[in-house]
Design an enzyme around this catalytic site. Structure first.
Site, PDB file in Angstrom:
ATOM      1  N   LYS A  33       0.835  -1.203   0.000  1.00  0.00           N
ATOM      2  CA  LYS A  33       0.000   0.000   0.000  1.00  0.00           C
ATOM      3  C   LYS A  33       0.874   1.260   0.000  1.00  0.00           C
ATOM      4  O   LYS A  33       0.679   2.165  -0.798  1.00  0.00           O
ATOM      5  CB  LYS A  33      -0.896  -0.013   1.241  1.00  0.00           C
ATOM      6  N   ARG A 103      -3.020   3.444   8.648  1.00  0.00           N
ATOM      7  CA  ARG A 103      -3.392   2.282   7.824  1.00  0.00           C
ATOM      8  C   ARG A 103      -2.264   1.265   7.769  1.00  0.00           C
ATOM      9  O   ARG A 103      -1.119   1.610   7.549  1.00  0.00           O
ATOM     10  CB  ARG A 103      -3.693   2.731   6.401  1.00  0.00           C
ATOM     11  N   GLY A 112      -8.425  -6.493   4.349  1.00  0.00           N
ATOM     12  CA  GLY A 112      -9.140  -6.451   5.614  1.00  0.00           C
ATOM     13  C   GLY A 112      -8.465  -7.157   6.764  1.00  0.00           C
ATOM     14  O   GLY A 112      -9.041  -7.279   7.834  1.00  0.00           O
ATOM     15  N   MET A 114      -5.825  -6.292   8.511  1.00  0.00           N
ATOM     16  CA  MET A 114      -5.384  -5.422   9.595  1.00  0.00           C
ATOM     17  C   MET A 114      -6.131  -4.098   9.513  1.00  0.00           C
ATOM     18  O   MET A 114      -6.493  -3.662   8.431  1.00  0.00           O
ATOM     19  CB  MET A 114      -3.877  -5.239   9.538  1.00  0.00           C
ATOM     20  N   ARG A 347      -3.886  -1.298  -6.185  1.00  0.00           N
ATOM     21  CA  ARG A 347      -3.171  -2.580  -6.110  1.00  0.00           C
ATOM     22  C   ARG A 347      -3.708  -3.429  -7.234  1.00  0.00           C
ATOM     23  O   ARG A 347      -4.736  -3.101  -7.833  1.00  0.00           O
ATOM     24  CB  ARG A 347      -3.429  -3.256  -4.765  1.00  0.00           C
ATOM     25  N   HIS A 470     -16.215  -7.621   1.199  1.00  0.00           N
ATOM     26  CA  HIS A 470     -15.225  -8.542   1.740  1.00  0.00           C
ATOM     27  C   HIS A 470     -15.501  -9.968   1.270  1.00  0.00           C
ATOM     28  O   HIS A 470     -14.616 -10.690   0.821  1.00  0.00           O
ATOM     29  CB  HIS A 470     -15.252  -8.453   3.270  1.00  0.00           C
ATOM     30  N   SER A 797       9.411 -45.087 -20.595  1.00  0.00           N
ATOM     31  CA  SER A 797       8.379 -44.270 -19.952  1.00  0.00           C
ATOM     32  C   SER A 797       8.482 -44.497 -18.453  1.00  0.00           C
ATOM     33  O   SER A 797       8.427 -45.638 -17.987  1.00  0.00           O
ATOM     34  CB  SER A 797       6.994 -44.665 -20.465  1.00  0.00           C
ATOM     35  N   CYS A 865       4.587 -41.412 -17.319  1.00  0.00           N
ATOM     36  CA  CYS A 865       3.154 -41.675 -17.370  1.00  0.00           C
ATOM     37  C   CYS A 865       2.560 -41.866 -15.983  1.00  0.00           C
ATOM     38  O   CYS A 865       1.395 -42.194 -15.841  1.00  0.00           O
ATOM     39  CB  CYS A 865       2.859 -42.876 -18.253  1.00  0.00           C
ATOM     40  N   TYR A 885       8.215 -35.996 -23.169  1.00  0.00           N
ATOM     41  CA  TYR A 885       6.824 -35.610 -22.954  1.00  0.00           C
ATOM     42  C   TYR A 885       6.387 -35.987 -21.547  1.00  0.00           C
ATOM     43  O   TYR A 885       7.063 -36.776 -20.873  1.00  0.00           O
ATOM     44  CB  TYR A 885       5.898 -36.310 -23.981  1.00  0.00           C
TER      45      TYR A 885
END
Ligand code: ADP
Ligand code: MG
Ligand code: MG
Length: 915
Positions: A33, A103, A112, A114, A347, A470, A797, A865, A885
């Site tokens: 903030k 703040r 919310g 704090m 923000r 909220h 595999s 796999c 893969y």
């Protein structure tokens, strides 16, 4: 020089320099903030003057037994003097008093968590001065009563309800329904009453000294870092506990001055759909949290365009500027005091998964961010969200016609949720966590104290509040379906029920809420998983595909799964488990016969009967995967898994024998005897197949060696299918995989059998097919001797489920239902190794196997796999060790495509992966 604990909003450069230039570290020092307030001031956005006390000061305060670090308070006093100079007002002055807010603001936005205290600096004298100055007694007492209330609840811990009750009583007494209708005298009266409450609860006077107010407020913010709700939130959001919070002291601007003043919150894009359009609410003659608290019905931001077009235009311009500056959707708090716009916070905005994807794609198209950045911004969990349940359309339609739709409200967080109603957070948590019940948490509105209940619930329903309430914010952040502002809902928390017109829903009753459409239904509605055909997601994943190096294949045993996986973007089948094909009722008897007999002829007959079924399965798969590789694993599990269970058999036999005793005709005796005979045979076979450790017994390649005809039949089925579809024009790439190999000789033996049969079929069919022969790596010995296996295999595999079992020497079934729980709880293991690859052990074996194998066959195809192939962290590891893969379940394919792209994009940055 001593520490600088305090930075004015116009000292951002100094803070920058102190931390070494990284924005992330600036946020670490000043909190998100504070850093953003200073940054906004730097780019010319109207922000009220103020300063930030650093997170370092908070940590120092908490570390030295809750005392301010040396010099901190002196620096605060100097900064106040600076504000006084800038504003021409004086803190505590009787004629022209400066008021400020205090703040909190940690590095990461914790909505919310704090508490903020507004209007610091008011007392009887300054209030009188301010009234004389502004001529607005109503405004002054509104601010004053708020200060006493906020200070009382935040700093002194007086329950907020006590103040709220007085407010209600006052409204009732004045015969009005909302706060702005209260008059100066009412508010003056309230202020006195609030002070009495303060006195009653604290046995002390409300502090009249502005500096004392400020000091206590700052301390309260520092302490709140370790408050329960902040700690809970950090645990849930995985935010470290040692960051500390900064404190911002900001000159007050007043949205509650009169009807030409207001306060609001807006998002630069729609947080539910992602559409590029302002979304928000504002409230006239209001202050601070009024908008989000849901105590008054808010106005939609679009209305501002009609009411005050000038301000709206200014705001739009600022919103654009901020979005461009931060290159992300912003969540902005603003206040208008007598026609002048102030920005109080910005923000990056919380959003749903759908909105996140759309915003990322559109911002890339607007060239605000790169495609690479767009792909990196979406998390695997957000892609996963598109595969989450929604209500069945028919179920909703039926409920609607039967009057099951109780009410509608705002659709603030999408998805379907079904559960029983719980009217408070603790109960929601208990029901969900301890009694394993599905819960919908229902409240008039939610507060930070409710978060633990919201997290435990399936969904959230409130009768008040708007899109930025909220409840809405928290729900969106944690992906909980939510409907808010359902004004038809009358909730009586004391009586533990809610009513909608004449309907009563009691606590514990089932309801269904649809966060996508904002609907509330009685009872339990059926849900479905949606098809993920979202246009923006498709676009984003197509960009992801351009970045990734790993292929994404799927595990599928039937054409339906294969087709689905293909539409999700699968590039091959990495594992088709043939044993699943045997379990169908029409086929199982033949398999039984094959297992039961000792006569080669009978075995042959049984296998011949199974062949056409298998062939049909493969034909379907090959057609579905036209042009793509299909890896078929030969039969793997121990045979007893296909036979009836031993207990059941013994039980049946006893039963038959009792019935035999009571049989009264010869015919009955005969049939019973025959049945007993058959069951005894099966039982004998089951007993002979019974193993002490089936997981390590006769299974996988061992089975193929024991019963070579089984391998032959399966190979024949695969090749007959491949030849058949190839003649139709389908492009087939069969790959045949041997499970559970531990020694190279096993592979040699199986390969010989296989090649003879394959040649035979191709000769019969008059067509040649390219195919591959390979093995699973799921036994440590196979990994250790990978260079030998590679000589006789075209591909590997990694079967990481078994490889994890055999490397740890623990059976998954026994571990996950037993000791593993304790291991995880006491952090003996950091993570469940069956979910996330154990890099140090299992992972090391994999990396070694790849390296050894490719030293003899550089181009060897190596895939995975096991279930880990759908786990984002494990996919990053697979990328790092150079696998070809990952092959996961169809529903994980989209997630894996994104995770593979992330792995490639972060390659280099994350070099520890390669270690
Ligand atoms: P949170 O972190 O919970 O959003 P904030 O510190 O942003 O808390 O403040 C709570 C409310 O008070 C917000 O609506 C904010 O805009 C408002 N507010 C904070 N400081 C001031 C100020 N100096 N003037 C007017 N309103 C303020
Ligand atoms: Mg805020
Ligand atoms: Mg296995």
């Amino acid at each position: 020089m001593s520490n600088q604990w305090v930075y004015s909003f116009n000292e951002l450069d100094r803070a920058d320099k102190y931390v070494g230039g990284e924005w992330d570290d600036v946020k670490g020092l000043l909190g998100g903030k504070g850093a953003n307030l200073a940054e906004m001031m730097r780019i010319g956005i109207p922000v009220p003057p103020g300063f930030t006390i650093t997170t370092e000061a908070c940590n120092a305060y908490l570390a030295c037994g809750e005392t301010f670090p040396e010099e901190m308070w002196q620096q605060v006093l100097l900064a106040i003097q600076e504000l006084e100079k800038q504003s021409g007002k004086k803190f505590g002055d009787q004629k022209n008093p400066l008021l400020a807010s205090c703040r909190s603001g940690a590095k990461f936005s914790m909505p919310g968590m704090m508490d903020t205290i507004l209007n610091i600096g008011l007392n009887e004298e300054t209030a009188a001065g301010l009234i004389a100055l502004t001529g607005n007694e109503r405004f002054v007492y509104d601010a004053y009563r708020r200060l006493v209330q906020m200070f009382g609840s935040v700093v002194m811990g007086i329950p907020d309800e006590v103040f709220e009750e007085k407010m209600s009583a006052c409204r009732a007494g004045a015969n009005v329904t909302s706060d702005p209708q209260l008059e100066a005298s009412d508010l003056k009266q309230l202020t006195q009453e609030f002070k009495q409450i303060y006195r009653r609860y604290t046995a002390d006077h409300f502090p009249a000294d502005p500096y004392e107010q400020l000091k206590k407020a700052v301390e309260a913010v520092f302490k709140s870092w370790n408050g329960k709700r902040a700690v809970d939130y950090r645990n849930a959001a995985a935010i470290p506990h040692d960051l500390g919070t900064a404190v911002n002291i900001v000159t007050m601007v007043f949205g509650n001055f009169a009807e030409d003043s207001f306060t609001g919150v807006a998002l630069t894009r729609n947080s539910t759909t992602g559409e590029k359009q302002l979304e928000g609410d504002y409230l006239k003659n209001a202050q601070g949290e009024d908008v989000v608290a849901g105590i008054r019905q808010t106005n939609d931001i679009s209305q501002l365009n009609q009411e005050m077009p000038d301000i709206f235009a200014q705001f739009e311009q600022i919103a654009n500027k901020l979005e461009t500056h931060y290159q992300d959707m912003q969540d902005i708090e603003f206040t208008v005091e007598r026609g002048k716009l102030w920005i109080l916070q910005t923000r990056s905005g919380k959003r749903t998964a759908q909105a996140a994807v759309r915003i990322a794609v559109e911002m890339a198209k607007e060239e605000l961010i790169s495609r690479r950045e767009a792909v990196l911004r979406i998390t695997p969990e957000q892609v996963d969200f598109f595969l989450h349940p929604q209500f069945e359309r028919e179920a909703k339609a039926a409920a609607k016609t039967k009057g099951g739709l109780l009410a509608t409200g705002l659709n603030v967080s999408p998805g379907a949720a079904v559960g029983i109603v719980a009217f408070d957070a603790d109960l929601a948590e208990t029901w969900s966590k301890i009694e394993n019940k599905k819960v919908i948490m229902v409240r008039p509105e939610t507060k930070p104290d409710d978060v633990h209940g919201m997290l435990a619930a399936e969904g959230i329903l409130t009768s008040r509040g708007g899109r930025t309430s909220h409840a809405a914010l928290v729900a969106r952040q944690f992906g909980k379906p939510a409907v808010v502002g359902v004004s038809a809902l009358k909730i009586d928390v004391n009586k533990r029920h809610m009513t909608i017109d004449d309907d009563i829903i009691k606590e514990g009753d089932w309801i269904s809420i649809d966060g996508t459409f904002g609907e509330v239904y009685r009872g339990r509605l059926a849900t479905i998983v949606p098809d993920i055909m979202d246009a923006w997601l498709i676009k984003l994943l197509s960009w992801a595909d351009t970045f990734r190096r790993l292929g994404v294949w799927c595990n599928a045993d039937n054409p339906t799964d294969a087709e689905r996986a293909r539409t999700y973007g699968a590039e091959g089948i990495g594992l088709c488990r043939t044993e699943h094909m045997f379990f169908e009722p029409r086929r199982l008897p033949y398999l039984h016969k094959m297992i039961m007999t000792d006569l080669p002829i009978e075995r042959r007959e049984a296998l011949d009967a199974l062949l056409p079924f298998q062939r049909e399965d493969f034909i379907g798969l090959f057609r579905a995967m036209n042009g793509l590789p299909v890896i078929t694993r030969l039969i793997d599990p121990p045979l007893h898994e296909f036979l009836p269970n031993h207990m059941e058999l013994t039980h049946d036999l006893t039963d038959l024998k009792i019935r035999l005793k009571h049989a009264d005709t010869l015919e009955k005796v005969n049939t019973l005897l025959q049945q007993i005979n058959e069951k005894t045979q099966v039982l004998k076979r089951v007993e002979s197949l019974q193993e002490s450790n089936p997981m390590l017994g006769l299974r996988g390649v061992r089975l193929g060696i024991q019963i070579p005809e089984l391998t032959t039949m399966q190979v024949r089925a695969i090749f007959e299918a491949a030849c058949t579809v190839a003649k139709e024009g389908v492009e087939v790439h069969p790959e045949i995989m041997i499970p559970l190999t531990s020694h190279v000789n096993e592979l040699k033996v199986q390969r010989d059998i296989l090649e003879v049969e394959a040649q035979k079929v191709m000769h019969e069919q008059g067509i040649t097919i390219d195919y591959k022969f390979g093995t699973m790596i799921e036994i440590p010995r196979a990994a250790l001797t990978a260079h030998q296996l590679a000589e006789h295999a075209d591909f590997f595999s990694f079967g990481t489920n078994d490889l994890t079992q055999t490397t740890f020497g623990m059976s998954r079934d026994d571990a996950e239902t037993g000791f593993l729980i304790r291991y995880l709880r006491s952090h003996i293991l950091p993570e469940n190794p069956f979910t996330a690859i154990d890099r140090e052990g299992v992972g090391q074996l994999m990396a070694m196997a790849v390296e050894k194998a490719r030293s003899v066959k550089p181009e060897l195809e190596c895939g995975i796999c096991g279930e880990h192939a759908g786990d984002a962290g494990s996919i990053a590891f697979c990328h790092a060790i150079g696998l070809t893969y990952v092959s996961c379940s169809p529903y994980r394919v989209p997630v894996a495509r994104l995770a593979a792209a992330h792995a490639a994009l972060r390659d280099g940055k994350n070099s520890e992966l390669k270690a």
